[in-house]
Scaffold this active site. Structure first.
Site, PDB file in Angstrom:
ATOM      1  N   TRP A   1      50.052 -82.114 -33.693  1.00  0.00           N
ATOM      2  CA  TRP A   1      50.245 -83.463 -33.161  1.00  0.00           C
ATOM      3  C   TRP A   1      51.391 -83.380 -32.151  1.00  0.00           C
ATOM      4  O   TRP A   1      52.528 -83.111 -32.511  1.00  0.00           O
ATOM      5  CB  TRP A   1      50.607 -84.462 -34.260  1.00  0.00           C
ATOM      6  CG  TRP A   1      50.763 -85.864 -33.697  1.00  0.00           C
ATOM      7  CD1 TRP A   1      51.775 -86.321 -32.905  1.00  0.00           C
ATOM      8  CD2 TRP A   1      49.869 -86.956 -33.870  1.00  0.00           C
ATOM      9  NE1 TRP A   1      51.566 -87.643 -32.568  1.00  0.00           N
ATOM     10  CE2 TRP A   1      50.398 -88.064 -33.148  1.00  0.00           C
ATOM     11  CE3 TRP A   1      48.662 -87.115 -34.565  1.00  0.00           C
ATOM     12  CZ2 TRP A   1      49.777 -89.309 -33.108  1.00  0.00           C
ATOM     13  CZ3 TRP A   1      48.045 -88.356 -34.523  1.00  0.00           C
ATOM     14  CH2 TRP A   1      48.594 -89.434 -33.809  1.00  0.00           C
TER      15      TRP A   1
ATOM     16  N   GLU B   1      54.438 -76.612 -33.053  1.00  0.00           N
ATOM     17  CA  GLU B   1      55.520 -77.108 -33.892  1.00  0.00           C
ATOM     18  C   GLU B   1      55.967 -75.986 -34.833  1.00  0.00           C
ATOM     19  O   GLU B   1      55.121 -75.308 -35.421  1.00  0.00           O
ATOM     20  CB  GLU B   1      55.046 -78.284 -34.732  1.00  0.00           C
ATOM     21  CG  GLU B   1      54.474 -79.451 -33.956  1.00  0.00           C
ATOM     22  CD  GLU B   1      53.556 -80.300 -34.815  1.00  0.00           C
ATOM     23  OE1 GLU B   1      54.061 -81.216 -35.502  1.00  0.00           O
ATOM     24  OE2 GLU B   1      52.332 -80.042 -34.804  1.00  0.00           O
TER      25      GLU B   1
ATOM     26  N   ASP C   1      57.892 -77.623 -30.069  1.00  0.00           N
ATOM     27  CA  ASP C   1      58.027 -79.066 -30.241  1.00  0.00           C
ATOM     28  C   ASP C   1      58.796 -79.314 -31.544  1.00  0.00           C
ATOM     29  O   ASP C   1      58.238 -79.211 -32.634  1.00  0.00           O
ATOM     30  CB  ASP C   1      56.631 -79.690 -30.286  1.00  0.00           C
ATOM     31  CG  ASP C   1      56.655 -81.191 -30.556  1.00  0.00           C
ATOM     32  OD1 ASP C   1      57.744 -81.749 -30.797  1.00  0.00           O
ATOM     33  OD2 ASP C   1      55.564 -81.802 -30.548  1.00  0.00           O
TER      34      ASP C   1
ATOM     35  N   GLN D   1      60.342 -83.417 -35.025  1.00  0.00           N
ATOM     36  CA  GLN D   1      60.701 -83.772 -36.399  1.00  0.00           C
ATOM     37  C   GLN D   1      61.607 -82.753 -37.068  1.00  0.00           C
ATOM     38  O   GLN D   1      62.294 -83.083 -38.040  1.00  0.00           O
ATOM     39  CB  GLN D   1      59.436 -83.972 -37.230  1.00  0.00           C
ATOM     40  CG  GLN D   1      58.587 -85.118 -36.727  1.00  0.00           C
ATOM     41  CD  GLN D   1      57.456 -85.474 -37.658  1.00  0.00           C
ATOM     42  OE1 GLN D   1      57.558 -85.348 -38.870  1.00  0.00           O
ATOM     43  NE2 GLN D   1      56.346 -85.934 -37.099  1.00  0.00           N
TER      44      GLN D   1
ATOM     45  N   LYS E   1      62.264 -87.949 -31.616  1.00  0.00           N
ATOM     46  CA  LYS E   1      62.575 -88.633 -32.865  1.00  0.00           C
ATOM     47  C   LYS E   1      64.025 -88.522 -33.352  1.00  0.00           C
ATOM     48  O   LYS E   1      64.787 -89.467 -33.305  1.00  0.00           O
ATOM     49  CB  LYS E   1      61.638 -88.142 -33.953  1.00  0.00           C
ATOM     50  CG  LYS E   1      60.166 -88.458 -33.713  1.00  0.00           C
ATOM     51  CD  LYS E   1      59.309 -87.962 -34.846  1.00  0.00           C
ATOM     52  CE  LYS E   1      57.827 -88.227 -34.607  1.00  0.00           C
ATOM     53  NZ  LYS E   1      57.469 -89.651 -34.706  1.00  0.00           N
TER      54      LYS E   1
ATOM     55  N   ARG F   1      54.267 -86.468 -46.781  1.00  0.00           N
ATOM     56  CA  ARG F   1      55.354 -86.029 -45.909  1.00  0.00           C
ATOM     57  C   ARG F   1      56.621 -86.742 -46.383  1.00  0.00           C
ATOM     58  O   ARG F   1      56.728 -87.960 -46.256  1.00  0.00           O
ATOM     59  CB  ARG F   1      55.063 -86.370 -44.447  1.00  0.00           C
ATOM     60  CG  ARG F   1      53.857 -85.675 -43.877  1.00  0.00           C
ATOM     61  CD  ARG F   1      53.815 -85.820 -42.369  1.00  0.00           C
ATOM     62  NE  ARG F   1      53.618 -87.198 -41.938  1.00  0.00           N
ATOM     63  CZ  ARG F   1      53.746 -87.595 -40.678  1.00  0.00           C
ATOM     64  NH1 ARG F   1      54.117 -86.740 -39.745  1.00  0.00           N
ATOM     65  NH2 ARG F   1      53.531 -88.854 -40.347  1.00  0.00           N
TER      66      ARG F   1
END
Length: 442
Positions: free
Chosen positions: A143, A216, A249, A252, A278, A412
């Site tokens: 994502w 990620e 990336d 998070q 974020k 999560r």
């Protein structure tokens, strides 16, 4: 419990207005109207207190309404909020310098933006310009955002019904140790063979225009999947062999959530381009693209263009500086490691009581708990995940579950780095009760 700030009739009116006037943008809305938030909790319009185990949208790493963030916003907006995009301000220059100071060489040039999708869009645009190529490789459960290039590199959801994505996007399998596809003789994931196979397929499909690999370090929407140690070094080598840039990336995982400032530190691999979002704004819209002087210079010479309305905005840049202040002063990387161990111990104990817990994974305060109805077969149940999620909310805990075909439901868990052990204990207790009640109801 707090005193209700909104009468029941007013709450009903809000829901009526929401149903009439809001576009639904990703499943059903959580059945609560949130009136305010503070620390690790959100408070509903009817006075309920809910423990937030997702840090808002995985972003509020300092908790909600952190006093220093509030003060920064008040002071900055009163003096300098927004500028013409070609103008610079002290908060912007300072944040770029300070971000470089948290990173290994040669990452030292920053572009400050608003969202994760925008930062990935800019990173891919830069990579394509610098390499003179256009093909992009990403994980099959990735994502990276909802804008064109980012969405074209996103495979976990949202691909059907929108027409063609950007040309030249390819997916490679996720190295999932809990659900291995390529296995060794003892049944463990053979990630080296998987990676070789993946790039054999990439090479067969490529037109010779491979520009970048965007991944990620820990796939979040993909189910909190962390590739094994050594994987990213091998992936970097695949990129180098093909003249591709490696883009990580860390929307998070960046800025202390995993117990280190950046998740890539575990592997000793420095990306060509790093994207942050974020966690950088601690809940406010702030993102960054960070790269080397060499890549930035090449991009500039080729006419790199990413001129947006809110590029280099001083208000959110000031917030980013405060985020770095708090992370450094309070040693929140160390705190995330310690609280992460506390959380994992609690989840492990819970697994001993509930056979539906199939796997526990993640790092620091980014944890995943995968539910199955049969540990031997790893058979999944969407119904179970929905039941547990709903019961948690009823009991005062907001959880987020990822439900992907063939993967089961994975919670999560990403509480703020400022959460206390009491907050985590409460969340674990509620989840424990919800699991028991949901399993009894099946």
């Amino acid at each position: 419990m707090t005193v209700s700030t909104t009468a029941p009739s007013a709450t009903a009116a809000l829901w009526a207005d929401a149903e009439r006037h809001l576009v639904r943008y990703g499943g059903a809305f959580t059945p609560e109207i949130i009136d305010r938030a503070a620390g690790s909790y959100v408070f509903t319009a009817d006075g309920r207190k809910i423990l937030d185990f997702t840090s808002g949208q995985m972003s509020a790493i300092l908790g909600h309404s952190h006093p220093e963030i509030v003060d920064t916003v008040r002071q900055q907006i009163a003096s300098l909020d927004h500028l013409y995009s070609g103008m610079l301000s002290p908060p912007v220059v300072g944040l770029a310098r300070r971000l470089a100071g948290t990173l290994p060489a040669p990452l030292e040039k920053a572009l400050l933006l608003t969202t994760g999708a925008e930062s990935n869009e800019a990173a891919l645009r830069m990579a394509k310009l610098v390499t003179g190529r256009h093909e992009v490789v990403s994980f099959a459960r990735s994502w990276h955002g909802m804008t064109q290039a980012a969405a074209s590199a996103t495979y976990s959801a949202g691909r059907k019904g929108y027409g063609p994505g950007a040309p030249g996007n390819f997916a490679i399998p996720v190295p999932n140790t809990y659900r291995p596809d390529f296995t060794t003789a003892d049944g463990c994931l053979d990630w080296r063979r998987q990676l070789d196979f993946a790039f054999d397929l990439i090479d067969a499909q490529s037109t010779g225009s491979l520009a970048a690999c965007l991944v990620e370090p820990i796939l979040s929407s993909g189910g909190i999947i962390e590739p094994p140690a050594g994987y990213f070094a091998a992936l970097r080598e695949k990129c180098r062999e093909r003249g591709m840039l490696l883009i990580l990336d860390e929307a998070q995982t960046g800025l202390c959530r995993t117990g280190t400032w950046y998740a890539f530190e575990r592997d000793g691999v420095v990306p060509d381009i790093l994207t942050l979002s974020k966690t950088l704004g601690a809940g406010l819209p702030l993102a960054a693209v960070i790269t080397s002087e060499e890549i930035e210079q090449e991009a500039h010479e080729r006419g790199f263009l990413f001129f947006t309305t809110h590029v280099a905005d001083p208000l959110v840049a000031a917030v980013g500086n405060t985020v770095l202040d708090v992370l450094t002063r309070d040693r929140l990387d160390e705190r995330a490691r310690a609280l992460g161990e506390f959380l994992r111990d609690g989840l492990t104990e819970m697994a001993g009581r509930h056979p539906v817990v199939g796997d526990i994974r993640g790092r620091g305060l980014l944890a995943g708990l995968e539910l199955v109805v049969d540990r031997a077969t790893k058979r999944t149940s969407d119904e179970l995940g929905a039941l547990v999620t709903r019961r948690c909310l009823e009991l005062g805990l907001h959880m987020n579950i990822v439900q992907l075909p063939g993967m089961g439901g994975t919670f999560r868990i990403a509480p703020p780095l400022t959460a206390t052990e009491d907050d985590l204990s409460l969340g674990l207790s509620i989840l424990d009760q919800a699991l028991g009640e949901a399993c009894a109801a099946l």
